[in-house]
Design an enzyme around this catalytic site. Structure first.
Site, short mmCIF file in Angstrom:
data_model
loop_
_atom_site.label_atom_id
_atom_site.label_comp_id
_atom_site.label_asym_id
_atom_site.label_seq_id
_atom_site.Cartn_x
_atom_site.Cartn_y
_atom_site.Cartn_z
N SER A 198 -3.48 1.03 14.16
CA SER A 198 -4.20 2.30 14.11
C SER A 198 -4.74 2.60 15.50
O SER A 198 -5.06 1.68 16.26
CB SER A 198 -5.37 2.23 13.14
OG SER A 198 -6.22 3.35 13.27
N GLY A 219 0.82 -1.21 0.00
CA GLY A 219 0.00 0.00 0.00
C GLY A 219 0.85 1.26 0.00
O GLY A 219 0.56 2.22 0.71
N ALA A 220 1.90 1.27 -0.83
CA ALA A 220 2.90 2.34 -0.77
C ALA A 220 2.76 3.35 -1.90
O ALA A 220 3.67 4.14 -2.13
CB ALA A 220 4.30 1.74 -0.79
N GLY A 221 1.62 3.37 -2.56
CA GLY A 221 1.46 4.29 -3.68
C GLY A 221 1.23 5.72 -3.26
O GLY A 221 1.48 6.65 -4.03
N TYR A 247 -12.76 -2.04 10.35
CA TYR A 247 -11.42 -1.47 10.49
C TYR A 247 -10.89 -1.66 11.91
O TYR A 247 -9.75 -2.08 12.11
CB TYR A 247 -11.48 0.02 10.13
CG TYR A 247 -10.15 0.72 10.09
CD1 TYR A 247 -9.21 0.42 9.10
CD2 TYR A 247 -9.85 1.72 11.00
CE1 TYR A 247 -8.00 1.09 9.05
CE2 TYR A 247 -8.64 2.39 10.96
CZ TYR A 247 -7.72 2.08 9.98
OH TYR A 247 -6.53 2.75 9.94
N LYS A 263 -7.60 -3.85 12.94
CA LYS A 263 -6.43 -3.22 13.54
C LYS A 263 -6.16 -3.75 14.95
O LYS A 263 -5.00 -3.90 15.35
CB LYS A 263 -6.60 -1.70 13.55
CG LYS A 263 -6.54 -1.07 12.16
CD LYS A 263 -5.22 -1.39 11.45
CE LYS A 263 -5.05 -0.60 10.17
NZ LYS A 263 -3.78 -0.89 9.47
#
Length: 303
Positions: A142, A12-14, A155, A159
């Site tokens: 998170s 998820g590094a975009g 979510y 997490k």
């Protein structure tokens, strides 16, 4: 802090936090596999790293499946010869309160965040073992997994589960010298822009404008404020740090506690409901734990 000779994967590094992690790891000397479902964004991030003198390749797998995790690790080994660091950052949001949550919304969030963390960590740990250990699993948690986060059923479950995995995997991989830690980031990214009152701060961050000092002091800053912790945890200096959940944001770094008993009473022969009711107000009520999140100066209450 030098990571010369190390190879890292960031999922998820975009954009956003993942992009900041990838750039910081590369700036410290690591070769980086930049994963993102959006191939164009992954390529842009990788190209930016190369333009700055670093080493990076893009990888476009959708995080979640075993096949995707194996492909990401294979890319690292095929391109750079090994894998030393796995940063599991990829995720999606489908925010709904409990009564409005659909199965499909819940499933896609858990598939990407929780199952994706599992599959990527397992693939990385197998590669670490083949190389003789001493790898780094850096799992991205998170605050939503540590405290209440209204409307984020899938979510928060994911997490919180990720932080639970940290403790188990740290125990399992300790003998091999591999470490497992969670980073609990707080940053002004597009994922928080929809929170009432946050859009203006996110816009400031996007423009490179200074974040107000009281906001930073309260633990809310940019993605670049989080990245140094990831670099540290990837380094040899962090060899003795494992099984931890470490919060970072703005000017603050904090260690989150593990769950622990805070009040204990024993009764010979066991407890009836009436006996519990009798002692609860004095023995347990004072120790009930807060569940709502702390507030950040300048941010809306509850986030």
């Amino acid at each position: 802090m030098q990571l010369n000779g190390k190879v890292a994967v960031v999922t998820g590094a975009g954009r956003g936090l993942g992009q900041a992690y990838a750039r910081a790891l590369a700036a410290a000397g690591a070769a980086v596999v930049v994963n993102d479902l959006d191939g164009e964004l992954a390529e842009q991030t990788a190209e930016g790293i190369r333009a700055a003198g670093g080493r990076a390749v893009a990888e476009h797998s959708a995080i979640g499946s075993t096949e995707a995790a194996d492909a990401i690790v294979a890319t690292a080994v095929g391109e750079f010869g090994r894998l030393d660091v796995m940063v599991t950052n990829a995720g999606v949001l489908r925010d709904r309160s409990l009564l409005k949550m659909e199965d499909a919304d819940f499933d896609v969030v858990v598939e990407t965040h929780l199952r994706g963390t599992f599959t990527c960590a397992r693939a990385a740990a197998r590669q670490f073992k083949e190389q003789g250990g001493n790898g780094r699993l850096i799992l991205i948690g998170s605050p939503a997994g540590q405290r209440a986060s209204f409307g984020q059923t899938g979510y928060t479950a994911s997490k919180a589960g990720i932080v639970g995995l940290v403790r188990t995997w740290a125990a399992e991989l300790e003998r091999s010298g591999s470490t497992v830690n969670a980073v609990i980031p707080v940053a002004l990214t597009r994922m928080v822009a929809t929170i009432p009152g946050m859009a203006e701060l996110v816009e400031k961050a996007d423009k490179g404008e200074p974040i107000p000092a009281d906001v930073r002091a309260g633990g809310l800053g940019t993605a670049d404020d989080v990245a140094p912790l990831v670099v540290f945890l990837a380094s040899d200096d962090a060899a003795g740090v494992t099984g931890q959940a470490i919060g970072v944001g703005g000017d603050r770094i904090a260690i989150w506690s593990h769950p622990t008993e805070v009040a204990v009473e024993s009764r010979a022969g066991g407890w009836s409901a009436d006996a519990i009711a009798e002692v609860f107000p004095t023995a347990f009520q004072p120790h009930l734990q807060p569940f709502k999140p702390d507030t950040v100066p300048g941010a809306p209450e509850g986030k």
